[in-house]
Scaffold this motif. Structure first.
Motif, PDB file in Angstrom:
ATOM      1  N   ILE A 163      28.074  85.434  -3.777  1.00  0.00           N
ATOM      2  CA  ILE A 163      27.951  84.312  -3.245  1.00  0.00           C
ATOM      3  C   ILE A 163      26.414  84.113  -3.018  1.00  0.00           C
ATOM      4  O   ILE A 163      25.833  82.856  -3.105  1.00  0.00           O
ATOM      5  CB  ILE A 163      28.966  84.250  -1.943  1.00  0.00           C
ATOM      6  CG1 ILE A 163      30.397  84.099  -2.438  1.00  0.00           C
ATOM      7  CG2 ILE A 163      28.708  82.767  -1.345  1.00  0.00           C
ATOM      8  CD1 ILE A 163      30.835  83.323  -3.322  1.00  0.00           C
ATOM      9  N   THR A 164      25.929  84.854  -2.325  1.00  0.00           N
ATOM     10  CA  THR A 164      24.306  85.007  -1.978  1.00  0.00           C
ATOM     11  C   THR A 164      23.482  85.652  -2.867  1.00  0.00           C
ATOM     12  O   THR A 164      24.164  86.574  -3.684  1.00  0.00           O
ATOM     13  CB  THR A 164      24.056  85.558  -0.538  1.00  0.00           C
ATOM     14  OG1 THR A 164      24.732  86.907  -0.332  1.00  0.00           O
ATOM     15  CG2 THR A 164      24.980  84.587   0.382  1.00  0.00           C
ATOM     16  N   ALA A 165      22.360  85.466  -2.970  1.00  0.00           N
ATOM     17  CA  ALA A 165      21.122  86.085  -3.785  1.00  0.00           C
ATOM     18  C   ALA A 165      20.401  86.677  -2.896  1.00  0.00           C
ATOM     19  O   ALA A 165      19.420  86.007  -2.396  1.00  0.00           O
ATOM     20  CB  ALA A 165      20.773  85.294  -4.701  1.00  0.00           C
ATOM     21  N   GLU A 166      20.399  88.095  -2.712  1.00  0.00           N
ATOM     22  CA  GLU A 166      19.347  88.758  -1.748  1.00  0.00           C
ATOM     23  C   GLU A 166      17.839  88.414  -2.024  1.00  0.00           C
ATOM     24  O   GLU A 166      17.131  88.262  -1.111  1.00  0.00           O
ATOM     25  CB  GLU A 166      19.747  90.198  -1.672  1.00  0.00           C
ATOM     26  CG  GLU A 166      18.983  91.073  -0.658  1.00  0.00           C
ATOM     27  CD  GLU A 166      17.491  91.448  -1.232  1.00  0.00           C
ATOM     28  OE1 GLU A 166      16.591  91.589  -0.444  1.00  0.00           O
ATOM     29  OE2 GLU A 166      17.285  91.493  -2.260  1.00  0.00           O
ATOM     30  N   THR A 167      17.813  88.497  -3.253  1.00  0.00           N
ATOM     31  CA  THR A 167      16.428  88.091  -3.427  1.00  0.00           C
ATOM     32  C   THR A 167      15.574  86.665  -3.039  1.00  0.00           C
ATOM     33  O   THR A 167      14.276  86.445  -3.106  1.00  0.00           O
ATOM     34  CB  THR A 167      15.596  88.401  -5.054  1.00  0.00           C
ATOM     35  OG1 THR A 167      16.869  87.543  -5.633  1.00  0.00           O
ATOM     36  CG2 THR A 167      16.444  89.664  -5.393  1.00  0.00           C
ATOM     37  N   GLU A 168      16.460  85.877  -3.002  1.00  0.00           N
ATOM     38  CA  GLU A 168      15.991  84.506  -2.581  1.00  0.00           C
ATOM     39  C   GLU A 168      16.399  84.054  -1.090  1.00  0.00           C
ATOM     40  O   GLU A 168      15.322  83.593  -0.402  1.00  0.00           O
ATOM     41  CB  GLU A 168      16.893  83.458  -3.304  1.00  0.00           C
ATOM     42  CG  GLU A 168      16.795  83.570  -4.746  1.00  0.00           C
ATOM     43  CD  GLU A 168      17.917  82.580  -5.815  1.00  0.00           C
ATOM     44  OE1 GLU A 168      18.572  81.742  -4.904  1.00  0.00           O
ATOM     45  OE2 GLU A 168      17.754  82.712  -6.625  1.00  0.00           O
ATOM     46  N   LYS A 169      17.497  84.775  -0.429  1.00  0.00           N
ATOM     47  CA  LYS A 169      17.771  84.507   0.905  1.00  0.00           C
ATOM     48  C   LYS A 169      17.272  85.253   1.888  1.00  0.00           C
ATOM     49  O   LYS A 169      17.117  85.344   2.975  1.00  0.00           O
ATOM     50  CB  LYS A 169      19.423  84.194   1.161  1.00  0.00           C
ATOM     51  CG  LYS A 169      19.823  83.032   0.397  1.00  0.00           C
ATOM     52  CD  LYS A 169      19.466  81.613   1.231  1.00  0.00           C
ATOM     53  CE  LYS A 169      20.233  80.502   0.592  1.00  0.00           C
ATOM     54  NZ  LYS A 169      20.132  79.460   1.522  1.00  0.00           N
ATOM     55  N   GLY A 170      17.153  86.639   1.454  1.00  0.00           N
ATOM     56  CA  GLY A 170      16.965  87.765   2.642  1.00  0.00           C
ATOM     57  C   GLY A 170      18.057  88.377   2.628  1.00  0.00           C
ATOM     58  O   GLY A 170      19.248  88.023   2.519  1.00  0.00           O
ATOM     59  N   GLU A 171      18.034  89.649   3.254  1.00  0.00           N
ATOM     60  CA  GLU A 171      19.075  90.484   3.574  1.00  0.00           C
ATOM     61  C   GLU A 171      20.258  89.815   4.497  1.00  0.00           C
ATOM     62  O   GLU A 171      19.931  89.463   5.367  1.00  0.00           O
ATOM     63  CB  GLU A 171      18.640  91.848   4.066  1.00  0.00           C
ATOM     64  CG  GLU A 171      19.704  92.958   4.286  1.00  0.00           C
ATOM     65  CD  GLU A 171      19.199  94.209   4.515  1.00  0.00           C
ATOM     66  OE1 GLU A 171      19.205  94.487   5.898  1.00  0.00           O
ATOM     67  OE2 GLU A 171      18.903  95.032   3.911  1.00  0.00           O
ATOM     68  N   VAL A 228      25.435  96.633  -2.942  1.00  0.00           N
ATOM     69  CA  VAL A 228      25.506  97.041  -4.515  1.00  0.00           C
ATOM     70  C   VAL A 228      24.309  97.409  -5.212  1.00  0.00           C
ATOM     71  O   VAL A 228      23.184  96.970  -5.026  1.00  0.00           O
ATOM     72  CB  VAL A 228      25.994  95.562  -5.169  1.00  0.00           C
ATOM     73  CG1 VAL A 228      25.950  96.189  -6.605  1.00  0.00           C
ATOM     74  CG2 VAL A 228      27.258  95.090  -4.458  1.00  0.00           C
ATOM     75  N   THR A 229      24.494  98.532  -5.603  1.00  0.00           N
ATOM     76  CA  THR A 229      23.334  99.251  -6.559  1.00  0.00           C
ATOM     77  C   THR A 229      23.574  98.904  -7.858  1.00  0.00           C
ATOM     78  O   THR A 229      24.610  99.477  -8.684  1.00  0.00           O
ATOM     79  CB  THR A 229      23.354 100.871  -6.244  1.00  0.00           C
ATOM     80  OG1 THR A 229      23.021 101.034  -4.758  1.00  0.00           O
ATOM     81  CG2 THR A 229      22.096 101.436  -6.965  1.00  0.00           C
ATOM     82  N   ARG A 230      22.408  98.341  -8.731  1.00  0.00           N
ATOM     83  CA  ARG A 230      22.662  98.057  -9.999  1.00  0.00           C
ATOM     84  C   ARG A 230      21.470  99.061 -10.561  1.00  0.00           C
ATOM     85  O   ARG A 230      20.382  99.111 -10.264  1.00  0.00           O
ATOM     86  CB  ARG A 230      22.511  96.706 -10.382  1.00  0.00           C
ATOM     87  CG  ARG A 230      23.591  95.773  -9.531  1.00  0.00           C
ATOM     88  CD  ARG A 230      23.543  94.425 -10.370  1.00  0.00           C
ATOM     89  NE  ARG A 230      21.918  94.002 -10.544  1.00  0.00           N
ATOM     90  CZ  ARG A 230      21.252  93.290  -9.489  1.00  0.00           C
ATOM     91  NH1 ARG A 230      22.067  92.850  -8.464  1.00  0.00           N
ATOM     92  NH2 ARG A 230      20.148  92.747  -9.736  1.00  0.00           N
ATOM     93  N   SER A 264      21.263  95.479  -3.485  1.00  0.00           N
ATOM     94  CA  SER A 264      21.178  94.333  -2.715  1.00  0.00           C
ATOM     95  C   SER A 264      22.346  94.269  -1.858  1.00  0.00           C
ATOM     96  O   SER A 264      23.068  95.137  -1.905  1.00  0.00           O
ATOM     97  CB  SER A 264      21.361  93.030  -3.662  1.00  0.00           C
ATOM     98  OG  SER A 264      22.604  93.340  -4.136  1.00  0.00           O
ATOM     99  N   ARG A 265      22.068  93.566  -0.802  1.00  0.00           N
ATOM    100  CA  ARG A 265      23.251  93.400   0.333  1.00  0.00           C
ATOM    101  C   ARG A 265      23.444  91.844   0.241  1.00  0.00           C
ATOM    102  O   ARG A 265      22.809  91.054   0.946  1.00  0.00           O
ATOM    103  CB  ARG A 265      22.789  93.804   1.757  1.00  0.00           C
ATOM    104  CG  ARG A 265      23.737  93.485   2.538  1.00  0.00           C
ATOM    105  CD  ARG A 265      23.379  94.278   3.972  1.00  0.00           C
ATOM    106  NE  ARG A 265      23.322  95.721   3.978  1.00  0.00           N
ATOM    107  CZ  ARG A 265      23.049  96.530   4.884  1.00  0.00           C
ATOM    108  NH1 ARG A 265      22.417  95.888   6.086  1.00  0.00           N
ATOM    109  NH2 ARG A 265      23.027  97.831   4.792  1.00  0.00           N
ATOM    110  N   ASP A 266      24.532  91.522  -0.210  1.00  0.00           N
ATOM    111  CA  ASP A 266      24.880  90.101  -0.242  1.00  0.00           C
ATOM    112  C   ASP A 266      26.651  89.844  -0.028  1.00  0.00           C
ATOM    113  O   ASP A 266      27.461  90.907   0.094  1.00  0.00           O
ATOM    114  CB  ASP A 266      24.956  89.679  -1.757  1.00  0.00           C
ATOM    115  CG  ASP A 266      23.357  89.610  -2.295  1.00  0.00           C
ATOM    116  OD1 ASP A 266      22.694  88.636  -1.765  1.00  0.00           O
ATOM    117  OD2 ASP A 266      23.135  90.008  -3.389  1.00  0.00           O
ATOM    118  N   VAL A 267      26.796  88.512   0.182  1.00  0.00           N
ATOM    119  CA  VAL A 267      28.163  88.301   0.237  1.00  0.00           C
ATOM    120  C   VAL A 267      28.898  88.302  -1.036  1.00  0.00           C
ATOM    121  O   VAL A 267      28.617  87.556  -1.908  1.00  0.00           O
ATOM    122  CB  VAL A 267      28.504  86.777   1.212  1.00  0.00           C
ATOM    123  CG1 VAL A 267      29.894  86.616   1.093  1.00  0.00           C
ATOM    124  CG2 VAL A 267      27.601  86.873   2.431  1.00  0.00           C
TER     125      VAL A 267
END
Length: 752
Positions: A186-194, A463-465, A741-744
């Motif tokens: 749902i969220t994008a860590e690189t855009e919104k912040g952790e 999530v680790t990619r 990343s840490r996202d919803v």
């Protein structure tokens, strides 16, 4: 097949691809193991099961031994469609087809099991590819002959009648709560912040989350988002919705004062409102009339009105303990809490720990946590169960409590799983041990919440990619500059070649539940599928003339290269390239004037190199080198196609062997590379004057550049495998690396 063998088979079919521990097998086979030689009994049971599932000792492996841990069911599993049998007047099942009955005992999903690859692993005697995905549906091909036997059919019918109602009800309830649906970021860590925490609305139409921007709401149907408000230097630890969806309850820490606080966050036209100091882990009652929160460093549980008025202490924990998580039961008469014992040196099995805690609740019994059910009126402790851990979760009207388990990545893919345990609807007591519902493909899962019906859930996932990165190669040096991420979406991406214009990288990724070949543009836009095979397409390279993408297909277990294939760079028909013998690997020169070379293994005594033409196939022999322990991707071909550079895997004298092809005998030189650990692989630079070498160090991995005179320059350190794929003009390289990343994440399509 005996009843115990059937129970063992059922256990494996329930969890295909998963590690099943010896303790779990013992618990399934024997309820009382005091008078049984368990290790011998397990070995005997596994050997007998293998005998049932394998046509011969040399046949395909169905049960894999994980030394010191347990076993995995690694046979192919596929769904066998069947019609449901008619229900008896009493509501039970009158008759069952054997495949269908066995199918109902299994869990749906896809389990990925890492094997090895240019996603490369430490030195081994055989070279095997990266990863493979096992479609974990219902019925094993290896089990079909057994299940269709008359004797087993009778056992399945008898056992199925007993279990059918329970299993079918469980699967129906899982589907009704959406737990088996796909997860969407749902969220994008690189855009919104952790992201720190999130919560699904009661109606399941939206999810609220907190990050460095503040508190926002995302609506699933439209994709729209709205920032509700922000508190500078405030870190939210938990968000909870009021039942009518009009406002949120946010609790966390003010980083300037280091005080925990609870805030009301309206969804429409109002400012955030502070309702409690020294308060945390706040949660709203099902009727919206009361709030529960923790105080005094999470050692006390308090109740207050909906606006924080009339607070009163409800309960507390013992010495050295703190509340970890608090949740209302749906009836609003009790609170569910998990308690963490923080006293150093505590061990499970002491006077304060129930003796059967480890056996009953194996989720995380060694962490000293406990489960509690607390009366919401009097604060009386209704039930306490030691050895149970949960930091978030949700509970449904029927008493099912769902929570995340964050285990070891080598046990469950990604490390995190959605678990479920049943609770007594009258007193909250745990009924039995937790069961795994699905994997979450994350290294850590937190803030698990769901809608009131349970049809949609969301969680904050770490999530680790493995992504593909590109960098400018600056001279003199060389040095890397302007590093940027190319890939997005797929969990694993690996680079192997560039297009002639330098605008795209040929990669392989696992977005199709198996490995496929893609063209990934340098601008980071969506990758274009080039080749997908029935099993795994990998190790794609470009022919020197730039017309053909050549790649390997890997099949079987353990994986092996089954053939070389070609497809036009622009897309088109996939055709097999003619080869013979024991194919190991091939490489193509990163230049228009080079060639392609195929390597084979001759009786584990020699490596034999052959010409490889995209149209004509395998050609004349070019040279031979002594065999040595090898791994996929540990050698590279010079731009002119005349020299092979291979890692020697010598721990004491690490270096690179340079084998001149088309010489008899093959001329071999050595370049020593000391001080950078062991050597895993090498690729040539575009000018043919230096090599990019992948090293394993004491703390991780390192990419270095070494010229033919032995001068070394470190380019990049990494926590994961790293190698360089240079562009044809020598100005850029692509390499793999980790993105965390840490996202919803939430269910994309909840069940109706």
């Amino acid at each position: 097949m005996s009843a115990s063998q059937l129970r063992l088979l059922t256990l494996f079919l329930e969890r295909p691809g998963d590690l099943v521990t010896r303790e779990e097998i013992a618990a399934r086979l024997w309820t009382d193991a005091h008078n049984i030689d368990v290790p011998t009994g397990i070995n005997t049971a596994i050997n007998r099961m293998r005998g049932h599932l394998q046509a011969s000792p040399k046949g395909p492996v169905s049960i894999e031994t994980v030394i010191g841990l347990g076993y995995r069911f690694v046979a192919d599993v596929e769904q066998v469609e069947g019609t449901e049998s008619e229900a008896s007047p009493s509501g039970g099942t009158a008759a069952l087809q054997a495949p269908q009955a066995a199918a109902e005992f299994a869990e749906a999903g896809t389990i990925e099991v890492e094997t090895s690859g240019k996603q490369r692993q430490p030195t081994s005697e055989t070279s095997i590819p990266v990863r493979t995905a096992f479609p974990a549906r219902y019925l094993s091909r290896f089990a079909v002959p057994v299940l269709c036997g008359v004797a087993l059919l009778a056992v399945l019918i008898a056992y199925g009648v007993h279990r059918w109602g329970q299993v079918r009800a469980d699967r129906s309830s899982q589907a009704a709560t959406g737990v088996l649906g796909p997860l969407i970021r749902i969220t994008a860590e690189t855009e919104k912040g952790e992201v720190t925490t999130s919560a699904v609305s009661p109606d399941g139409q939206s999810v609220a989350y907190s990050d460095r921007s503040g508190v926002s709401v995302h609506w699933f149907a439209s994709g729209q988002e709205r920032l509700l408000g922000a508190r500078p230097s405030f870190t939210a630890r938990r968000i909870a919705w009021f039942p009518d969806g009009s406002q949120l309850l946010m609790s966390g820490t003010d980083e300037t004062t280091h005080r925990s606080q609870v805030w009301l966050v309206p969804l429409q036209g109002a400012y955030l409102h502070l309702i409690a100091e020294d308060a945390d882990l706040a949660t709203v009652s099902p009727d919206g009339g009361r709030i529960a929160w923790t105080r005094d460093g999470d050692r006390e549980l308090w109740l207050a009105g909906a606006d924080g008025q009339s607070p009163r202490r409800l309960a507390g924990v013992g010495p050295g303990e703190s509340f970890r998580f608090v949740l209302w039961f749906p009836a609003g008469d009790r609170l569910l809490a998990t308690v963490h014992r923080i006293t150093p040196g505590d061990t499970v099995g002491g006077d304060a720990v129930r003796g059967d805690a480890v056996a009953r609740y194996p989720v995380d019994a060694a962490n000293h946590d406990a489960y509690e059910s607390i009366d919401a009126l009097s604060g009386r402790l209704l039930d306490r169960e030691e050895g149970f851990s949960a930091e978030s979760g949700y509970i449904l009207d029927d008493g099912r409590f769902y929570f995340p388990y964050n285990g070891s990545p080598d046990v469950i893919t990604g490390g995190s799983s959605l678990m479920m345990v049943r609770t007594d609807r009258h007193n909250g007591r745990l009924l039995g041990a937790p069961t795994r519902i699905r994997g979450l493909k994350a290294s850590f899962a937190g803030s698990l919440t769901a809608s009131l019906s349970g049809a949609r859930f969301a969680a904050v996932l770490d999530v680790t990619r493995t992504d593909v990165f590109a960098a400018e190669l600056r001279q003199p040096g060389p040095a890397l500059a302007e590093v940027k991420t190319l890939t997005h979406g797929a969990m694993q991406n690996y680079p192997h070649a560039w297009t002639p214009d330098g605008n795209s990288v040929l990669i392989e990724n696992d977005s199709r539940s198996r490995w496929s070949v893609y063209e990934q543009p340098l601008d980071g836009s969506d990758a274009r599928l080039i080749a997908s095979m029935p099993e795994n397409a990998a190790m794609a390279e470009l022919s020197p003339d730039g017309r053909w993408v050549l790649f390997l297909e890997f099949t079987g277990r353990p994986q092996r290269a089954a053939g070389v294939f070609r497809v036009p760079l622009g897309g088109g028909r996939i055709e097999q390239v003619t080869t013979k013998g024991q194919i190991e690997e091939f490489h193509c020169s990163a230049s228009s004037y080079g060639s392609c070379v195929l390597r084979e293994v001759a009786d584990n005594k020699e490596f034999v190199y052959y010409e490889l033409d995209p149209m004509q196939g395998m050609g004349q022999e070019l040279g031979r080198t002594p065999w040595q322990p090898n791994r996929l991707g540990d050698w590279g071909l010079s731009p002119d196609g005349l020299t092979v550079a291979a890692a020697n895997h010598d721990m004491l004298r690490p270096g690179i062997s340079l084998a001149k092809l088309r010489t008899k005998p093959t001329n071999i030189d050595e370049i020593a590379l000391r001080g950078h650990g062991s050597i895993l692989g090498s690729n040539w630079a575009a000018d043919g004057k230096s090599l990019f070498v992948e090293c394993r160090t004491e703390v991780g991995f390192e990419l270095v550049s070494i010229d033919l005179a032995g001068h070394v320059k470190s380019l990049r350190e990494s926590s994961t495998l790293i190698w360089a794929t240079p562009s044809r003009d020598g100005r850029k390289i692509a390499f793999p690396g980790l993105t965390i990343s840490r996202d919803v994440w939430a269910l994309g399509t909840p069940a109706p």
